[in-house]
Scaffold this motif. Structure first.
Motif, PDB file in Angstrom:
ATOM      1  N   PRO A  40      -8.286  -6.756  -4.388  1.00 28.15           N
ATOM      2  CA  PRO A  40      -7.106  -6.313  -4.764  1.00 28.15           C
ATOM      3  C   PRO A  40      -6.280  -4.654  -4.670  1.00 28.15           C
ATOM      4  CG  PRO A  40      -7.137  -8.497  -5.751  1.00 28.15           C
ATOM      5  CD  PRO A  40      -9.154  -7.727  -5.636  1.00 28.15           C
ATOM      6  N   PRO A  41      -5.364  -4.408  -3.967  1.00 28.75           N
ATOM      7  CA  PRO A  41      -5.039  -3.331  -4.519  1.00 28.75           C
ATOM      8  C   PRO A  41      -5.053  -2.234  -5.967  1.00 28.75           C
ATOM      9  CG  PRO A  41      -3.774  -3.848  -2.886  1.00 28.75           C
ATOM     10  CD  PRO A  41      -4.402  -5.238  -3.290  1.00 28.75           C
ATOM     11  N   ALA A  42      -4.719  -3.322  -6.646  1.00 31.32           N
ATOM     12  CA  ALA A  42      -4.855  -3.230  -7.918  1.00 31.32           C
ATOM     13  C   ALA A  42      -6.400  -3.184  -9.097  1.00 31.32           C
ATOM     14  CB  ALA A  42      -4.721  -4.356  -9.058  1.00 31.32           C
ATOM     15  N   GLN A  43      -7.085  -3.492  -8.165  1.00 28.51           N
ATOM     16  CA  GLN A  43      -8.532  -3.336  -8.052  1.00 28.51           C
ATOM     17  C   GLN A  43      -9.076  -1.595  -7.896  1.00 28.51           C
ATOM     18  OE1 GLN A  43     -11.302  -6.847  -8.170  1.00 28.51           O
ATOM     19  NE2 GLN A  43     -12.659  -5.489  -7.905  1.00 28.51           N
ATOM     20  N   ALA A  44      -8.784  -1.815  -6.504  1.00 30.66           N
ATOM     21  CA  ALA A  44      -9.452  -0.488  -5.928  1.00 30.66           C
ATOM     22  C   ALA A  44      -8.652   0.811  -6.423  1.00 30.66           C
ATOM     23  CB  ALA A  44      -8.904  -0.954  -4.070  1.00 30.66           C
ATOM     24  N   ILE A  45      -7.283   0.534  -6.721  1.00 31.32           N
ATOM     25  CA  ILE A  45      -6.773   1.451  -7.404  1.00 31.32           C
ATOM     26  C   ILE A  45      -7.427   2.198  -8.453  1.00 31.32           C
ATOM     27  CG2 ILE A  45      -5.008   2.715  -8.751  1.00 31.32           C
ATOM     28  CD1 ILE A  45      -2.828   0.558  -6.746  1.00 31.32           C
ATOM     29  N   ALA A  46      -8.040   0.977  -9.737  1.00 28.74           N
ATOM     30  CA  ALA A  46      -9.278   1.483 -10.957  1.00 28.74           C
ATOM     31  C   ALA A  46     -10.186   1.447 -10.631  1.00 28.74           C
ATOM     32  CB  ALA A  46      -8.924   0.595 -11.672  1.00 28.74           C
ATOM     33  N   ILE A  47     -10.705   2.147  -9.065  1.00 26.55           N
ATOM     34  CA  ILE A  47     -11.603   2.329  -8.953  1.00 26.55           C
ATOM     35  C   ILE A  47     -11.405   3.975  -8.722  1.00 26.55           C
ATOM     36  CG2 ILE A  47     -14.229   2.307  -7.705  1.00 26.55           C
ATOM     37  CD1 ILE A  47     -13.657  -1.332  -7.532  1.00 26.55           C
ATOM     38  N   VAL A  48     -10.668   4.287  -8.097  1.00 29.59           N
ATOM     39  CA  VAL A  48     -10.170   5.706  -6.653  1.00 29.59           C
ATOM     40  C   VAL A  48      -9.429   5.787  -7.821  1.00 29.59           C
ATOM     41  CG1 VAL A  48      -8.625   6.346  -5.352  1.00 29.59           C
ATOM     42  CG2 VAL A  48     -10.090   4.337  -4.447  1.00 29.59           C
ATOM     43  N   ILE A  49      -8.898   6.276  -8.311  1.00 26.57           N
ATOM     44  CA  ILE A  49      -8.093   6.570  -9.146  1.00 26.57           C
ATOM     45  C   ILE A  49      -9.131   7.681 -10.719  1.00 26.57           C
ATOM     46  CG2 ILE A  49      -8.071   5.488 -11.718  1.00 26.57           C
ATOM     47  CD1 ILE A  49      -5.054   6.922 -10.315  1.00 26.57           C
ATOM     48  N   VAL A  50     -10.313   8.127 -11.033  1.00 29.31           N
ATOM     49  CA  VAL A  50     -10.908   9.248 -11.562  1.00 29.31           C
ATOM     50  C   VAL A  50     -10.912  10.504 -10.246  1.00 29.31           C
ATOM     51  CG1 VAL A  50     -12.675   9.908 -12.809  1.00 29.31           C
ATOM     52  CG2 VAL A  50     -11.426   7.984 -13.505  1.00 29.31           C
ATOM     53  N   PRO A  51     -11.927   9.585  -9.678  1.00 21.95           N
ATOM     54  CA  PRO A  51     -12.295  10.728  -8.476  1.00 21.95           C
ATOM     55  C   PRO A  51     -11.566  11.423  -7.760  1.00 21.95           C
ATOM     56  CG  PRO A  51     -13.795   8.566  -8.092  1.00 21.95           C
ATOM     57  CD  PRO A  51     -12.291   7.623  -9.346  1.00 21.95           C
ATOM     58  N   ALA A  52      -9.957  10.750  -7.676  1.00 26.05           N
ATOM     59  CA  ALA A  52      -8.679  11.542  -7.320  1.00 26.05           C
ATOM     60  C   ALA A  52      -8.382  12.133  -8.148  1.00 26.05           C
ATOM     61  CB  ALA A  52      -7.462  10.819  -6.838  1.00 26.05           C
ATOM     62  N   ILE A  53      -8.343  11.788  -9.782  1.00 26.84           N
ATOM     63  CA  ILE A  53      -7.762  13.133 -10.607  1.00 26.84           C
ATOM     64  C   ILE A  53      -8.467  14.523 -10.584  1.00 26.84           C
ATOM     65  CG2 ILE A  53      -7.466  13.055 -12.868  1.00 26.84           C
ATOM     66  CD1 ILE A  53      -6.670  10.657 -12.825  1.00 26.84           C
ATOM     67  N   VAL A  54     -10.363  13.593 -10.634  1.00 24.46           N
ATOM     68  CA  VAL A  54     -11.082  15.201 -10.523  1.00 24.46           C
ATOM     69  C   VAL A  54     -10.640  15.844  -9.445  1.00 24.46           C
ATOM     70  CG1 VAL A  54     -13.402  15.645 -10.837  1.00 24.46           C
ATOM     71  CG2 VAL A  54     -12.142  13.978 -12.382  1.00 24.46           C
ATOM     72  N   THR A  55     -10.597  15.416  -8.176  1.00 20.45           N
ATOM     73  CA  THR A  55     -10.907  15.772  -6.920  1.00 20.45           C
ATOM     74  C   THR A  55      -9.844  16.938  -6.689  1.00 20.45           C
ATOM     75  OG1 THR A  55     -10.476  14.441  -5.822  1.00 20.45           O
ATOM     76  CG2 THR A  55     -12.585  14.860  -5.837  1.00 20.45           C
ATOM     77  N   ARG A  97       0.941  -9.626  -5.050  1.00 18.76           N
ATOM     78  CA  ARG A  97       0.489 -10.177  -3.783  1.00 18.76           C
ATOM     79  C   ARG A  97       0.872  -9.645  -2.576  1.00 18.76           C
ATOM     80  NH1 ARG A  97       2.683 -16.611  -2.206  1.00 18.76           N
ATOM     81  NH2 ARG A  97       4.751 -16.232  -2.356  1.00 18.76           N
ATOM     82  N   TYR A  98       1.960  -9.335  -2.894  1.00 19.80           N
ATOM     83  CA  TYR A  98       2.398  -8.374  -1.360  1.00 19.80           C
ATOM     84  C   TYR A  98       2.084  -7.087  -1.287  1.00 19.80           C
ATOM     85  CZ  TYR A  98       5.663 -12.674  -1.146  1.00 19.80           C
ATOM     86  OH  TYR A  98       6.192 -13.786  -0.609  1.00 19.80           O
ATOM     87  N   THR A  99       1.368  -6.902  -2.045  1.00 23.20           N
ATOM     88  CA  THR A  99       1.078  -4.819  -1.906  1.00 23.20           C
ATOM     89  C   THR A  99      -0.569  -4.846  -1.349  1.00 23.20           C
ATOM     90  OG1 THR A  99      -0.696  -5.817  -4.169  1.00 23.20           O
ATOM     91  CG2 THR A  99       1.389  -5.037  -4.341  1.00 23.20           C
ATOM     92  N   THR A 100      -0.921  -5.639  -0.269  1.00 22.35           N
ATOM     93  CA  THR A 100      -1.631  -4.953   0.577  1.00 22.35           C
ATOM     94  C   THR A 100      -1.091  -5.324   2.173  1.00 22.35           C
ATOM     95  OG1 THR A 100      -3.825  -6.571  -0.766  1.00 22.35           O
ATOM     96  CG2 THR A 100      -4.104  -6.524   1.675  1.00 22.35           C
ATOM     97  N   ILE A 101      -0.473  -6.402   2.227  1.00 21.61           N
ATOM     98  CA  ILE A 101       0.809  -5.901   3.051  1.00 21.61           C
ATOM     99  C   ILE A 101       1.512  -4.148   2.959  1.00 21.61           C
ATOM    100  CG2 ILE A 101       2.954  -6.692   4.320  1.00 21.61           C
ATOM    101  CD1 ILE A 101       1.726  -9.969   3.287  1.00 21.61           C
TER     102      ILE A 101
END
Length: 250
Positions: A40-55, A97-101
């Protein structure tokens, strides 16, 4: 629960980092698009957020234009943070549930705009109030999908920044947006100890990808690379939106 997905996370962030290293942007957008294939996008955001902030912080202070960027873009930055805060419940609310769309359609739309090479221009006297409106819209979209390029990217290209200033401005903007998004994730309980390991893997992979992308940047044809990258993002976005829609109606 992330152990089985760690190789996939590493591969997705390596590719996203490569794109950022080669083009100067795109890490959250590419990473979200790829990770959303299997989570789900919520799980993906939680993983991506820290690398995104640092870079993005790295990119923020990589030039001499910081003060000028803040002077010009403060309405966009404040508007984006406000929009993210206003739409904070979208990741966990009844429409989650519509966030992936939405994510898939945004990826495709962003790529289509990039391929169309439309030239917009905004007068200097109008850029602040337009920037505030663009910021709020971008923030609300970002809070739901994790993607911050629509409509902020066309706006920043339309106000006539020099290439190096634009690259640094993107770093400033994405830093503010991802920090605001991290606040939402923390409040919603999505940033937990369970995201630490995948986040660390994502961080290492994204930096490795960035260094590779920067190393090969001078050896590739940027226009050709950008064209095929955008075409790939159209197909990925349509796949995400289509598969999510089928699951909802299954």
């Amino acid at each position: 629960m992330f152990d089985s997905t760690l190789p996939f996370i590493a591969t997705a962030l390596l590719l996203a980092g490569f794109v950022k290293g080669a083009m100067g942007l795109g890490l959250p957008t590419v990473a979200m698009g790829l990770l959303a294939v299997s989570m789900p996008p919520a799980q993906a955001i939680a993983i991506v957020i820290v690398p995104a902030i640092v870079t993005n912080i790295w990119q923020t202070f990589g030039g001499p234009y910081f003060r000028d960027i803040i002077r010009r873009l403060w309405p966009l930055l404040i508007g984006t943070a406000a929009g993210i805060w206003l739409n904070a419940g979208s990741l966990t609310g009844p429409y989650a549930r519509y966030t992936t769309i939405a994510l898939g359609l945004l990826l495709a739309l962003n790529a289509i705009i990039g391929l169309s090479k439309l030239n917009f221009s905004i007068d200097r006297q109008n850029e602040k109030w337009v920037g505030g409106i663009v910021g709020v819209i971008t923030g609300m979209v970002s809070a739901a999908t994790g993607v911050q390029v629509i409509p902020s990217m066309p706006f920043m290209q339309a106000i006539g920044m020099e290439k190096d200033e634009l690259v640094q401005a993107l770093g400033v903007f994405f830093t503010v947006a991802t920090l605001a998004l991290a606040f939402n994730l923390t409040t919603a309980g999505l940033l937990t100890a369970a995201t630490a390991l995948p986040g660390a893997v994502a961080m290492a992979a994204s930096f490795a990808g960035m260094f590779i992308g920067q190393a090969v940047r001078t050896r590739m044809k940027p226009d050709l690379f950008r064209r095929w990258f955008l075409i790939a993002m159209i197909f990925l976005g349509l796949y995400l939106a289509g598969s999510a829609l089928l699951k909802i109606h299954a």
